[in-house]
Design an enzyme around this catalytic site. Structure first.
Site, PDB file in Angstrom:
ATOM      1  N   ASP A 266      -0.916  -4.985   3.129  1.00  0.00           N
ATOM      2  CA  ASP A 266      -1.439  -3.816   3.836  1.00  0.00           C
ATOM      3  C   ASP A 266      -0.757  -3.802   5.209  1.00  0.00           C
ATOM      4  OD1 ASP A 266      -2.836  -1.795   5.046  1.00  0.00           O
ATOM      5  OD2 ASP A 266      -4.739  -2.333   4.099  1.00  0.00           O
TER       6      ASP A 266
ATOM      7  N   ASP B 132      -6.546  -4.433   0.694  1.00  0.00           N
ATOM      8  CA  ASP B 132      -7.586  -4.547   1.732  1.00  0.00           C
ATOM      9  C   ASP B 132      -8.213  -5.946   1.732  1.00  0.00           C
ATOM     10  OD1 ASP B 132      -7.527  -1.747   2.435  1.00  0.00           O
ATOM     11  OD2 ASP B 132      -8.737  -1.318   0.662  1.00  0.00           O
TER      12      ASP B 132
ATOM     13  N   THR C  43      -6.087   1.939   9.890  1.00  0.00           N
ATOM     14  CA  THR C  43      -5.205   2.991  10.420  1.00  0.00           C
ATOM     15  C   THR C  43      -5.959   4.006  11.284  1.00  0.00           C
ATOM     16  OG1 THR C  43      -3.663   2.762   8.589  1.00  0.00           O
ATOM     17  CG2 THR C  43      -3.637   4.858   9.739  1.00  0.00           C
TER      18      THR C  43
ATOM     19  N   GLU D  87       0.806  -1.219   0.000  1.00  0.00           N
ATOM     20  CA  GLU D  87       0.000   0.000   0.000  1.00  0.00           C
ATOM     21  C   GLU D  87       0.843   1.275   0.000  1.00  0.00           C
ATOM     22  OE1 GLU D  87      -2.822   0.566   3.201  1.00  0.00           O
ATOM     23  OE2 GLU D  87      -3.662   2.312   2.188  1.00  0.00           O
TER      24      GLU D  87
ATOM     25  N   ILE E 243      -0.864  -1.756   7.816  1.00  0.00           N
ATOM     26  CA  ILE E 243      -1.870  -1.620   8.879  1.00  0.00           C
ATOM     27  C   ILE E 243      -3.209  -1.427   8.169  1.00  0.00           C
ATOM     28  CG2 ILE E 243      -2.778  -0.341  10.859  1.00  0.00           C
ATOM     29  CD1 ILE E 243      -0.047   0.758  11.431  1.00  0.00           C
ATOM     30  N   ASP E 244      -4.108  -2.373   8.317  1.00  0.00           N
ATOM     31  CA  ASP E 244      -5.466  -2.164   7.825  1.00  0.00           C
ATOM     32  C   ASP E 244      -6.285  -1.736   9.033  1.00  0.00           C
ATOM     33  OD1 ASP E 244      -7.521  -2.251   5.805  1.00  0.00           O
ATOM     34  OD2 ASP E 244      -8.339  -3.945   6.922  1.00  0.00           O
TER      35      ASP E 244
HETATM   36  C1  IPD Z   1      -9.270   0.992   5.210  1.00  0.00           C
HETATM   37  C2  IPD Z   1     -10.047   0.000   6.054  1.00  0.00           C
HETATM   38  C3  IPD Z   1     -11.495   0.412   6.172  1.00  0.00           C
HETATM   39  C4  IPD Z   1     -12.121   0.585   4.807  1.00  0.00           C
HETATM   40  C5  IPD Z   1     -11.307   1.541   3.947  1.00  0.00           C
HETATM   41  C6  IPD Z   1      -9.866   1.066   3.849  1.00  0.00           C
HETATM   42  P1  IPD Z   1      -6.687   1.475   5.765  1.00  0.00           P
HETATM   43  O1  IPD Z   1      -7.909   0.621   5.090  1.00  0.00           O
HETATM   44  O2  IPD Z   1      -9.980  -1.293   5.502  1.00  0.00           O
HETATM   45  O3  IPD Z   1     -12.240  -0.557   6.865  1.00  0.00           O
HETATM   46  O4  IPD Z   1     -13.418   1.068   4.987  1.00  0.00           O
HETATM   47  O5  IPD Z   1     -11.873   1.588   2.656  1.00  0.00           O
HETATM   48  O6  IPD Z   1      -9.121   1.952   3.052  1.00  0.00           O
HETATM   49  O7  IPD Z   1      -6.688   2.817   5.094  1.00  0.00           O
HETATM   50  O8  IPD Z   1      -6.955   1.562   7.210  1.00  0.00           O
HETATM   51  O9  IPD Z   1      -5.522   0.628   5.396  1.00  0.00           O
HETATM   52 CA    CA Z   2      -6.504  -1.083   4.159  1.00  0.00          CA
HETATM   53 CA    CA Z   3      -3.358   0.454   5.338  1.00  0.00          CA
END
Ligand code: IPD
Ligand code: CA
Ligand code: CA
Length: 260
Positions: free
Chosen positions: A81, A209, A86, A65, A83-84
């Site tokens: 990813d 994601d 963030t 990412e 950190i999913d």
């Molecule tokens: C997000 C998370 C969130 C989703 C967003 C993503 P991130 O990823 O998965 O649940 O609703 O569309 O972008 O930005 O925290 O890696």
């Molecule tokens: Ca994510």
């Molecule tokens: Ca992320």
């Protein structure tokens, strides 16, 4: 394959330990969009994971990412990813994860999602099942939408799909036991695999994601598709994932409104 999974698990564990330790420290928060955040810890986590992969498989392609495509040409591709969730991480809300998927010729063959706070390591190998801390996972048996607990998320950008997501939320909220919006799509998908959620839908998700979570769901016996019922794809920009039993009922609800 088992060796690749072990490398992914090691990378996730090292990144997870780093993220946990960084939770108590001050974070540098930057904006990628109006509410799309990135921190120094996202970048640090990604660096740790990339280092592990490069050491073991220097010739593999990587899509991550924060640093993008490493421009290697290979049948093997890692999708990361760091950190999913963030926004959750920034606020100290304990629902975020590290997500790592490995593809061979564009098919996801191995997946690891680590929730470092709860020490839950979700993993899957294509054709060999899904696991939580080594124990086999199975989707829920819930067969009626009226008895289902769903999860979703909303696009960052406030366009047509944002409004449509709110419309879908209302439609599903009316027909189910409830909906959670927990803010980490990769972990939401693992919760479908674990039978904690019965279904999940979301627009505008990126390959990092969903790549790992999609394999978790299918290997746990669930189904993934787009909003029309076509086979799920990491590039589709819309994902419906479920235990399989309520999939058609969810498709029916999604198709009461024109697809965007
Ligand atoms: C997000 C998370 C969130 C989703 C967003 C993503 P991130 O990823 O998965 O649940 O609703 O569309 O972008 O930005 O925290 O890696
Ligand atoms: Ca994510
Ligand atoms: Ca992320």
């Amino acid at each position: 394959m088992h060796e690749i999974l072990r490398t992914a698990e090691t990378a996730a564990r090292q990144a997870g330990a780093y993220i946990l330790q960084a939770m108590s420290e001050l974070r540098q928060v930057d904006y990628k969009g109006r509410v799309d955040l990135v921190t120094n810890v996202d970048r640090g986590s990604e660096a740790i994971i990339l280092e592990c992969i490069r050491r073991a498989y220097p010739e593999h392609a990587i899509l991550a990412e924060e640093t993008g495509d490493n421009q290697q040409r290979s049948d093997w591709r890692w999708i990361i990813d760091p950190i999913d969730g963030t926004t959750n991480f920034v606020h100290g809300y304990p629902f975020f994860c590290v997500s790592i998927a490995v593809q061979f010729q564009r098919q996801t063959v191995a997946a690891v999602v680590l929730d470092p706070v709860h020490d839950e390591m979700f993993s899957a190998l294509h054709g060999q099942g899904a696991f939580l801390n080594g124990a086999p996972l199975r989707v829920s048996p819930t067969a009626e939408l009226g008895k289902a607990l769903l999860a979703t998320g909303f696009p960052y950008e406030m366009g047509d799909r944002w409004h449509r997501s709110m419309d879908y939320f209302k439609l599903f909220y009316y027909r189910t036991r409830g909906i959670r919006r927990d803010g980490a799509a990769a972990l939401d998908l693992c919760y479908v695999a674990a039978g904690r959620f019965d279904g999940f839908w979301e627009y505008d998700l990126k390959p990092w994601d969903v790549a790992a979570g999609m394999l978790l769901v299918t290997e746990a016996g669930g189904r993934v598709s787009d909003y029309r019922g076509n086979p799920g794809s990491i590039d589709a920009g819309q994902l419906l994932a479920s235990n399989g039993a309520i999939h058609d009922a969810m498709l029916e609800v999604l198709n009461t409104l024109p697809n965007l």
